[in-house]
Enzyme design. Structure first.
Site, PDB file in Angstrom:
ATOM      1  N   CYS A 121      -9.680 -18.730   5.436  1.00  0.00           N
ATOM      2  CA  CYS A 121      -8.363 -18.270   5.917  1.00  0.00           C
ATOM      3  C   CYS A 121      -8.339 -16.875   6.544  1.00  0.00           C
ATOM      4  O   CYS A 121      -7.268 -16.429   6.971  1.00  0.00           O
ATOM      5  CB  CYS A 121      -7.308 -18.326   4.804  1.00  0.00           C
ATOM      6  SG  CYS A 121      -7.053 -19.987   4.151  1.00  0.00           S
ATOM      7  N   ASP A 122      -9.477 -16.186   6.618  1.00  0.00           N
ATOM      8  CA  ASP A 122      -9.475 -14.866   7.267  1.00  0.00           C
ATOM      9  C   ASP A 122     -10.845 -14.564   7.878  1.00  0.00           C
ATOM     10  O   ASP A 122     -11.401 -13.477   7.694  1.00  0.00           O
ATOM     11  CB  ASP A 122      -9.081 -13.773   6.272  1.00  0.00           C
ATOM     12  CG  ASP A 122      -8.701 -12.461   6.967  1.00  0.00           C
ATOM     13  OD1 ASP A 122      -8.308 -12.510   8.152  1.00  0.00           O
ATOM     14  OD2 ASP A 122      -8.783 -11.409   6.326  1.00  0.00           O
ATOM     15  N   LEU A 123     -11.350 -15.525   8.637  1.00  0.00           N
ATOM     16  CA  LEU A 123     -12.659 -15.358   9.252  1.00  0.00           C
ATOM     17  C   LEU A 123     -12.540 -14.463  10.494  1.00  0.00           C
ATOM     18  O   LEU A 123     -11.720 -14.716  11.377  1.00  0.00           O
ATOM     19  CB  LEU A 123     -13.224 -16.724   9.643  1.00  0.00           C
ATOM     20  CG  LEU A 123     -14.635 -16.727  10.216  1.00  0.00           C
ATOM     21  CD1 LEU A 123     -15.631 -16.261   9.159  1.00  0.00           C
ATOM     22  CD2 LEU A 123     -15.003 -18.125  10.710  1.00  0.00           C
TER      23      LEU A 123
END
Length: 216
Positions: free
Chosen positions: A39-41
């Site tokens: 969810c936060d690449l």
């Protein structure tokens, strides 16, 4: 460990980093006891070890598939991601999914090839890094790629013009393929994005071609 900065990395190393990241995402999505969504690449959440192997870090926004399927929990609550890398559907309140990580990976891959951040000042209005890349395919690819990738030291010096031209053409095909994958991962519609397993296999094929080209 240090945070990923593309700096003057040659093409072969950048592809290897892409493969490391894609392998990690594929493992999280398809080979854990239950699928895990990062969810936060983004590049700053990719860490390089002393061997220059890439690892995904910062799992502060991670979600498990069981959370998504639980009707008593809102899987999108608290999932903000990072501007430029977060999947557009999350901003519309859609639930998180593996396709969101694929979108972020696509943006990371385009940044890797162009060395332009999705938040670059040039991207305004309807122009974003996805559109910037897609309009260059396939004939204007040299206009958007990081110049370092066209003049790196991977080339074995040779006076044979035909061999030099063949190697250059192979490199251009690899760059076009990388941009195509980045574009296919970052399309707006989640259902139209590539599967990360297919992405991984294609990146491995590209690296193999480039390796054979440098060994010729």
């Amino acid at each position: 460990m240090r945070k990923l900065k593309f700096e003057s990395f040659p093409l072969f190393k950048r592809i290897s980093i892409g493969i490391d990241v894609a392998s990690a995402i594929d493992y999280l999505h398809h080979h854990c006891e239950e699928p895990i969504l990062h969810c936060d690449l983004k590049p700053s959440n990719v860490l390089l070890d002393n061997d220059m192997t890439a690892h995904i870090g910062d799992f502060g926004l991670v979600r498990f598939r069981t959370e998504i399927s639980n009707p008593n929990k809102s899987s999108s609550v608290g999932v903000r991601g990072t501007t430029g890398y977060v999947a557009p559907e999350y901003g519309l309140g859609c639930e998180v999914s593996t396709k969101g990580d694929v979108y972020s990976f696509g943006i990371l891959l385009l940044e890797m090839v162009t060395r332009k951040k999705p938040t670059d000042l040039m991207f305004e209005g309807d122009l974003n890094i996805h559109n910037f890349a897609i309009t260059a395919l396939p004939d204007r690819i040299m206009d958007i790629v990081d110049p370092v990738l066209l003049n790196d030291d991977e080339e074995v010096k040779t006076t044979n013009y035909r061999l030099r031209q063949t190697r250059f053409n192979d490199k251009m095909e690899c760059l076009i393929s990388l941009v195509r994958i980045g574009v296919a991962c970052s399309v707006e519609s989640p259902k139209d994005r590539m599967n990360i397993t297919d992405v991984l296999h294609e990146l491995q094929s590209i690296r193999k071609i480039l390796f054979e080209h440098t060994r010729a």
